[in-house]
Structures are given as C-alpha cells and as structure tokens.
Write an enzyme that holds these catalytic residues in place. Structure first.
Site, mmCIF file in Angstrom:
data_model
loop_
_atom_site.group_PDB
_atom_site.id
_atom_site.type_symbol
_atom_site.label_atom_id
_atom_site.label_comp_id
_atom_site.label_asym_id
_atom_site.label_seq_id
_atom_site.Cartn_x
_atom_site.Cartn_y
_atom_site.Cartn_z
ATOM 1 N N LYS A 213 0.837 -1.198 0.000
ATOM 2 C CA LYS A 213 0.000 0.000 0.000
ATOM 3 C C LYS A 213 0.878 1.256 0.000
ATOM 4 C CE LYS A 213 -3.216 2.315 3.047
ATOM 5 N NZ LYS A 213 -4.017 2.226 4.252
ATOM 6 N N GLU A 219 10.882 -4.715 3.778
ATOM 7 C CA GLU A 219 10.950 -6.116 3.312
ATOM 8 C C GLU A 219 10.525 -6.214 1.847
ATOM 9 O OE1 GLU A 219 9.574 -5.064 6.083
ATOM 10 O OE2 GLU A 219 9.936 -6.443 7.757
ATOM 11 N N GLY A 273 -4.283 -1.986 5.633
ATOM 12 C CA GLY A 273 -3.547 -3.143 5.103
ATOM 13 C C GLY A 273 -4.201 -4.467 5.469
ATOM 14 N N ARG A 274 -4.557 -4.627 6.744
ATOM 15 C CA ARG A 274 -5.104 -5.914 7.192
ATOM 16 C C ARG A 274 -6.547 -6.123 6.752
ATOM 17 N NH1 ARG A 274 -3.509 -2.471 10.966
ATOM 18 N NH2 ARG A 274 -4.964 -1.602 12.480
ATOM 19 N N GLU A 359 -3.045 -6.412 15.515
ATOM 20 C CA GLU A 359 -2.600 -5.099 15.017
ATOM 21 C C GLU A 359 -3.732 -4.075 15.178
ATOM 22 O OE1 GLU A 359 -1.315 -4.173 10.820
ATOM 23 O OE2 GLU A 359 0.682 -4.402 11.662
ATOM 24 N N HIS A 390 -2.350 -32.949 19.497
ATOM 25 C CA HIS A 390 -1.157 -33.687 19.921
ATOM 26 C C HIS A 390 -0.030 -32.720 20.233
ATOM 27 C CE1 HIS A 390 -3.217 -37.367 18.819
ATOM 28 N NE2 HIS A 390 -3.742 -36.615 17.866
ATOM 29 N N LYS A 516 10.859 -0.168 12.971
ATOM 30 C CA LYS A 516 11.262 0.176 11.594
ATOM 31 C C LYS A 516 12.341 1.251 11.644
ATOM 32 C CE LYS A 516 6.730 -0.568 9.422
ATOM 33 N NZ LYS A 516 5.616 0.060 8.722
#
Ligand code: F6P
Length: 550
Positions: A213, A219, A273-274, A359, A390, A516
């Site tokens: 965005k 990254e 974003g999410r 977030e 398990h 950041k």
C-alpha cells in the site's frame, strides 16, 4: 476462574456485568445444559451461510441482555453506521475505513461514497482484465511464453490475506484443460525464501506482483529489488512491463521502481492493510481461481456485512463473538484467544486473524488519548486440528491459563475419503466436549497405610480434568470462496465491535513504527562498525560483523 481485574470502562452496564460474572463464574456447563434441554438451539444462530453454536459458554439470558445494554451505551449501532458510511473512524490518521465498500454493490453506494465506489468498480474491472489475460494466456512474457508462475511479494496485510485464501481455495485449482498457474508468496526479508523460490522458476514465464500500500515497506522493497534483478538476468529493461505488476496507493513510487503505469492496480488510504484482501491485493486469487471466485469471495463478505449492519445483538454473529471475547477477557482473566480450524485448507486462517486482531486492538490508549486501565485486544493464536490435539491442547485441557476458543469446521470436505472426514469431525466435536465436561473420578477413601491407594489417588489427580472450559463452534457448509468471505468478514466485524466498546482505534498501528526506525540505525552500524547504540546492541552488532564481515 473469575477474574479480579479492575476495569475502568465507565458504562453503567459494566458494573452489572461484573456483578453478574460473580454468579456466572459459579455456573457449570453441565448444569446449564441439564437445566435447559433447548440450550443448544437457543444459543446458536446462522448468518451468511455460517452456523455458530455458542451454547458451550458460561452465559445465560442475563449475560446477553447486559451485553445488549452495553452495546446501546457504547452506541455500537451508530459506530457501525458511521464506519459503513465512510466516517473518519481512524482518527489518528484522519481516515475512513471503507473495506466494506470493496465488497458492496457499487450501484447501492450512498451519495457521499459514489466517487469511492466508482474507483472500486474501475479497479475491479482492472482485476478482471489482468487476471483473465494471465489466466487465459493472452498475457505473454517477453519471449512470447504464457505465464506459468506468479510471485506475490508483500508483507503483513499485503500478504497474509491472499496467502490464507490461496491455501484455503486449493481444491478449486483449475484442473484439466485450463492452465494451472502457480502462485508463490514471498514476505520475509530473509533471502533464504526468495533465493530458494527463484531458482526453481523461469523469468520468461513469471510475473512478479509487488504489493505494498505504501510502497515504502522495507521487506517488500528489498525483495522486489532482488526479484527485478532476477528478471533482468534474462531480459532487458523494456521487457519488464510484461513481468512486473504493482498494487499500491503510491503509484509514483511503483512507476519509479520500474513498473509500467498500466500495470499498477490501485489501493487507497481508506483501506487498511489488514483489511485489504478484498482489493487488488488478492489479484493472485483471481488469476488462479478465476474472477468469479474473487467475486464470490466479495459476495460472502457482503452477506456478512448485511447481517452485521441489520441484525440486533442477540442474533448478530459478530456482536455475539465480540461480547463473548470481552466477557472472558474482562471478567474471567482470559488473555488469550485460540482459533482452531479443523481443515487443512484453513491452516493459515489464524495467522491472518493474528494480524487482524492484534494489530487492530493491541492498543493501550483510548480514542481521547488517555491511557487505558483495562485489557484491550487478546493474544490471538491457533492452528490446524487435529494436529493441535497432539501439541498444545494439553494446556487447553489441564493448563492454568483460561483461553477462550473458537473451533471452526467445514461440514463437507473437498475429498471423498469419508472415514477421514468423519474422524476429523468427531475430533473437533469431542474436543469441545472434553473441554466442557472434563473428567472427574469417584472419590476413593484414603487410607494412610495403603500405598497403592495413595498411588492411585495421585494418578487420578494427574488424570483429572477440570472441564467447564467454554468454546464456540463455527460451522461452514464447505470451504468455498463465499464462505471464506463471510468467515473473514465475521472476524473483521468482531474486532471492530470490541474496539468500539473498548474505545480504541482499531485502524492504526503506530506500535510497529519504532522497530522500523531503529532498524535503520542498526543497519548503518552494521555497515560502518560505528558503535553508537546501546551496549547490548553494539555487542551483538560487533559479533555479527566478526562472523559475517562486509
Ligand atoms: O508494519 C505493519 C504494516 O504497516 C501493516 O499494517 C501492513 O499491512 C504492512 O505493514 C505492509 O504495509 P504495505 O502494504 O504498505 O507494504
């Protein structure tokens, strides 16, 4: 089990809920079911094709009534309308949060949202054209090849949503005559991933989709540059337009990077974003499964939006889930919420929810800037059943933490091995049953002289399970694009309701910024060897420089 947390939520109903929790903490699920044989029907509901059984919770009608009162006091209905109508619900960034518009019928948009709705409709057209061109083979690479592989580069909300969807929709992968296109997702800056992936692919057959965005995320920038270099080992600059697509709200940065303007699909600042998987961020879904599947996903979410905005609390699925979450977190000391998906395809659903919830609601300041003195968003985690049985289910059954739980199960699988599925279903249902019922042993008379009785008692203590651990069970008819849309939107709205009641802003994420910024200084210290950081970071940096010198 009852919590002693001091909360300062100043709703008149809050104190009533606190008092009611004193009573409810003495409820046992066994007794609640014994007292009303219709309990399973009373505390269950259907919406947008999903079925929720919330009868295995420590609640009664009073609990629901008090939460209804709380919703009125928190003006939840007004808050929902305000969000849907494009109000500035993200106050710290002065933005609306219009992810619901991405899946709404554009012809029904309110006047004030017409411009936005047109932008969405145009973007949908672009998603359709681009996906069909790649899917049907009219999009050719520089050498005339059709596209076999898509590499989606993005992180956080620009990654988790489409990745989760892609894994879940795998059974819809095109088979037979139509071309099967592989989509690969790269998020981590750790180059082990991108190097391993790219060495298996051919640049001439590959399209790289860079999703960011902001188009400034470290990254994604680094991975995108590596991918571009990789393309250029095989082609010339002029050929990149056949191999690079950008999805961003920052078109100029994307074109500067080298993406042709016609290959940039839009995002807008009014979509977080999410919450962006309903946009061109999910282009790989349209490419791999067809534009129809993308549309069905949107329709499933829109059906949940409709239910959410039109239904009163006692029958409103997102609101009920929100209230149950608050109930346990605030009055029973639950800090953690687990989402256990009994479906291999849904194995990344909890990862998506983790970002969505943590977030959004991992905040400690109220909308008015004052510090909260009550818990906000829970720790969200989960995974795939029956594997978890398990591994971490031991803690759920006998551990000391109170974890609120959602079991999610599709009734129909995409395979024909009924025995497998019957066992999967039995595993899911029996886990919530075991958590509810627990295991108690008959009292044995203790005789100090009898070692075997003492041993048996000890053994029983280890084996006994308290039970009375609540959970929700959410059933999907089957994992389809539509049901996935409804399921994902359900949790978005749950998180929103909780934020409204907690008086926090679920649409910003300032907490991720400091890391950041600091990484810039640490990176330059790694490059230069200058030790201007704190002692621990200096020493770690020096050790790194010694082991892997520049
Ligand atoms: O760092 C957090 C975050 O800002 C998320 O909110 C977002 O989804 C992600 O990074 C990626 O951001 P972008 O899409 O701008 O690259």
């Amino acid at each position: 089990m009852i919590g002693n947390r001091m909360t300062a939520l100043e709703y008149p109903s809050w104190e009533k809920l606190r008092q009611h929790a004193q009573t409810a903490s003495k409820f046992t699920l066994r007794q609640l079911f014994a007292a009303n044989r219709h309990r399973a029907e009373i505390y269950s509901l259907e919406a947008a094709g999903l079925f929720l059984d919330y009868s295995k919770n420590l609640i009664n009608d009073t609990t629901i009534e008090l939460f209804q009162q709380l919703a009125r006091e928190a003006e939840l209905k007004q808050a929902i309308t305000n969000m849907l109508d494009g109000g500035i619900v993200n106050s710290t960034e002065n933005r609306a949060a219009l992810h619901t518009l991405l899946r709404a019928d554009p012809t029904k948009a309110k006047d004030n949202l017409n411009t936005h709705a047109n932008l969405v409709a145009n973007a949908c057209k672009q998603i359709k054209e681009t996906s069909q061109a790649i899917r049907l083979g009219s999009w050719k690479g520089y050498s005339g090849n059709t596209i076999k592989d898509i590499v989606h580069i993005g992180i956080g909300g620009s990654y988790l949503g489409p990745y989760m969807l892609d894994e879940a929709l795998e059974p819809y992968r095109t088979k037979g005559k139509e071309r099967d296109i592989c989509c690969h997702y790269v998020a981590n800056i750790d180059a082990h991933h991108i190097t391993q992936l790219l060495q298996q692919l051919e640049p001439a057959n590959t399209v790289i989709i860079i999703v960011s965005k902001s188009f400034t995320t470290l990254e994604t920038k680094i991975n995108a540059a590596t991918a571009k270099q990789w393309l250029l080992t095989d082609m010339e600059l002029k050929d990149l337009s056949k191999h690079l697509i950008g999805i961003t709200a920052n078109t100029s940065a994307a074109t500067q990077f080298g993406i042709a303007a016609k290959n940039v699909l839009p995002l807008w600042d009014w979509v977080g974003g999410r919450y962006s998987l309903w946009s061109a961020v999910s282009l790989p879904i349209a490419i791999r499964y067809g534009f129809d599947a993308f549309e069905q996903l949107l329709q499933g979410a829109a059906a949940m939006d409709e239910h959410f905005s039109q239904t009163e609390l006692s029958a409103n699925m997102p609101m009920i889930l929100a209230c149950l979450g608050l109930w346990y977190q605030h009055f029973f000391n639950a800090n953690s919420h687990a989402v256990l998906t009994y479906d291999h395809g849904l194995r990344y659903f909890a990862d998506h929810l983790q970002q969505l919830d943590m977030e959004s609601n991992g905040k400690s300041v109220k909308l008015n800037g004052a510090a909260v003195d009550y818990p906000t968003g829970p720790i969200v985690w989960g995974g795939e059943g029956s594997n978890g049985q398990h591994a971490y289910h031991q803690l759920l059954h006998q551990g000391t933490h109170f974890v609120s739980l959602d079991f999610i199960l599709p009734l129909k699988p995409h395979h024909h091995l009924k025995e497998h599925h019957d066992w999967l279903v039995a595993s899911c249902f029996s886990q919530s049953q075991a958590l509810m019922l627990g295991r108690q042993f008959e009292q044995i008379e203790q005789n100090n002289n009898d070692a075997s009785v003492a041993q048996e008692l000890t053994r029983q203590q280890h084996k006994s399970m308290p039970g009375n651990r609540p959970s929700n069970t959410l059933l999907l008819n089957q994992v389809t694009p539509h049901s996935l849309g409804a399921l994902t939107a359900l949790y978005e709205h749950k998180v929103f309701c909780q934020a409204v009641i907690l008086q926090i802003n679920p649409f910003d994420q300032w907490g991720v910024e400091l890391g950041k910024e600091l990484s810039q200084a640490v990176y330059s210290s790694i490059q230069t060897g200058e030790a201007g950081l704190d002692a621990s970071t200096n020493s770690l940096t020096a050790r790194y420089r010694k082991t892997f010198p520049n």
